[in-house]
Design a protein around this motif. Structure first.
Motif, short mmCIF file in Angstrom:
data_model
loop_
_atom_site.label_atom_id
_atom_site.label_comp_id
_atom_site.label_asym_id
_atom_site.label_seq_id
_atom_site.Cartn_x
_atom_site.Cartn_y
_atom_site.Cartn_z
N ASP A 226 -4.12 9.10 2.31
CA ASP A 226 -3.98 8.49 3.31
C ASP A 226 -3.60 6.82 2.88
N ARG B 61 -13.02 4.01 0.26
CA ARG B 61 -11.98 4.54 0.84
C ARG B 61 -10.57 4.13 0.36
N ALA B 62 -10.39 2.81 -0.27
CA ALA B 62 -9.05 2.41 -0.74
C ALA B 62 -8.84 3.40 -2.04
N SER C 175 -8.43 7.36 -1.16
CA SER C 175 -6.95 7.43 -0.42
C SER C 175 -5.80 7.54 -1.21
N ARG C 176 -5.91 6.23 -1.92
CA ARG C 176 -4.66 5.85 -2.47
C ARG C 176 -4.31 6.38 -3.88
N GLU D 180 -18.25 3.55 7.25
CA GLU D 180 -17.64 1.98 7.48
C GLU D 180 -18.89 1.24 7.73
N SER E 43 -4.32 2.95 2.55
CA SER E 43 -5.52 2.17 2.57
C SER E 43 -5.17 0.80 2.17
N ASP E 44 -6.24 -0.02 2.03
CA ASP E 44 -6.06 -1.29 1.29
C ASP E 44 -6.26 -1.33 -0.08
#
Lengths: 111, 211
Positions: free
Chosen positions: A14, B137-138, B141-142, A64, A16-17
């Motif tokens: 995905d 998450r970063a 995910s990446r 989150e 993302s940041d």
């Protein structure tokens, strides 16, 4: 399910940041949660699959809004209740007793 | 002032997380209740919990650094580590339990990096507990989509002719990267070499220190 057909936790690939190099020293209560998970698994009270099932069912909002070990204690507790180690009534009663001991972790945990 | 340490960094250079002298949270209350119930029901003892935390605290990237440094200096061990990482590290006293450990040697033309896209699986027996960013998450995910860009955010810039290979951990399988031995370390002893091996160099998001 997301539009991709994957569940929310299956996030590999995905967008993302940028990765922020966050880290912190774990607090005593966090280490205790980790220890409870490991020891309950060793003792066969539930499995790591049980841990992950509850974590994944908690959904992206919990990911989150709650910290890592907040999610873990939720899952550990859910698994122990499901497997009959104690009842939800016992948990609720004990949490009320714990809160009455004081307003800080140190006081409530009796050190 | 009993509360003033919150503005400071701990000895490891990381900020303290709120713990026992700020307001009790719901989840901390749950942890205390669950732990006490487990003890009262006779499932666990307080001593077991304490010793599990002590064992956890004793595991740090220094373990992994010894494995890497031995790989660099002991060809028989290197062969054993590649053949059966779980057994080779168990023999050094770093038991991974029932999980499979796979060592991933870098080469001048290959750079390995480790992620757990589904969760937070990590070689705890060799590196201790995973840092927060590894569980973010970063990163999850990446890293499998644009690893070079993620690596550059860690300050690792690789030339385009170096292949980047990303390894996704599972609940049953853990990875450790064996970084390239730094130049100028010929004849160094294992303990000296271990000093150069950083945690991030064993995840793949960093490189060893220079000699």
């Amino acid at each position: 399910m997301t539009a991709s057909g994957r569940r929310w936790h299956d996030m590999g690939g995905d967008a993302s940041d940028p990765v922020l190099p966050d880290e912190h020293d774990f607090a005593l209560w966090e280490k205790r949660v980790d220890a409870l998970l490991v020891l309950c698994n060793v003792k066969g009270l539930f499995t790591v699959d049980g841990l992950r099932r509850v974590l994944e069912d908690m959904g992206p909002e919990a990911f989150e809004t709650m910290s890592y070990y907040e999610r873990w204690i939720t899952s550990v507790n859910q698994n122990l209740i499901e497997n009959g180690v104690y009842t939800i009534e016992e948990l609720g009663q004990r949490m009320e007793e714990v809160k009455m001991r004081g307003n800080t972790y140190g006081d409530a945990a009796n050190g | 002032m009993p509360h003033d340490h919150h503005d400071h960094l701990s000895p490891s250079g990381h900020p303290y997380r709120k713990d026992d002298d700020v307001e009790l949270t719901y989840w901390q209350t749950m942890e205390i209740a669950v732990r006490e119930l487990l003890i009262e029901k006779g499932e666990l003892t307080a001593a077991q919990i304490t010793s599990q935390i002590d064992a956890m605290d004793a595991r740090s990237p220094a373990n992994g650094a010894q494995v890497v440094a031995r790989y660099w200096t002991d060809p028989d061990f290197a062969e054993a580590l590649l053949a059966d990482g779980s057994q080779a590290t168990r023999d050094m006293g770093y038991d991974i339990g029932p999980m499979k450990l796979i060592a991933l040697p870098n080469t001048p033309t290959l750079h390995n990096v480790v992620v757990c896209t589904l969760c937070s699986c990590y070689p705890r027996n060799l590196l201790g507990l995973p840092p927060d960013w590894y569980k973010s998450r970063a990163y999850r995910s990446r890293t499998v989509r644009e690893p070079r860009r993620v690596l550059s955010e860690f300050g690792v810039e690789l030339s385009p002719d170096i292949e980047v290979r990303v390894h996704d951990s599972t609940a049953d399988m853990r990875y450790i990267v064996i970084p390239n031995r730094p130049d100028g370390t010929e004849g160094w002893m294992q303990d000296q070499l271990a000093e150069l091996v950083t945690r991030d160099s064993m995840i793949g998001t960093g490189l060893p220190k220079h000699s």
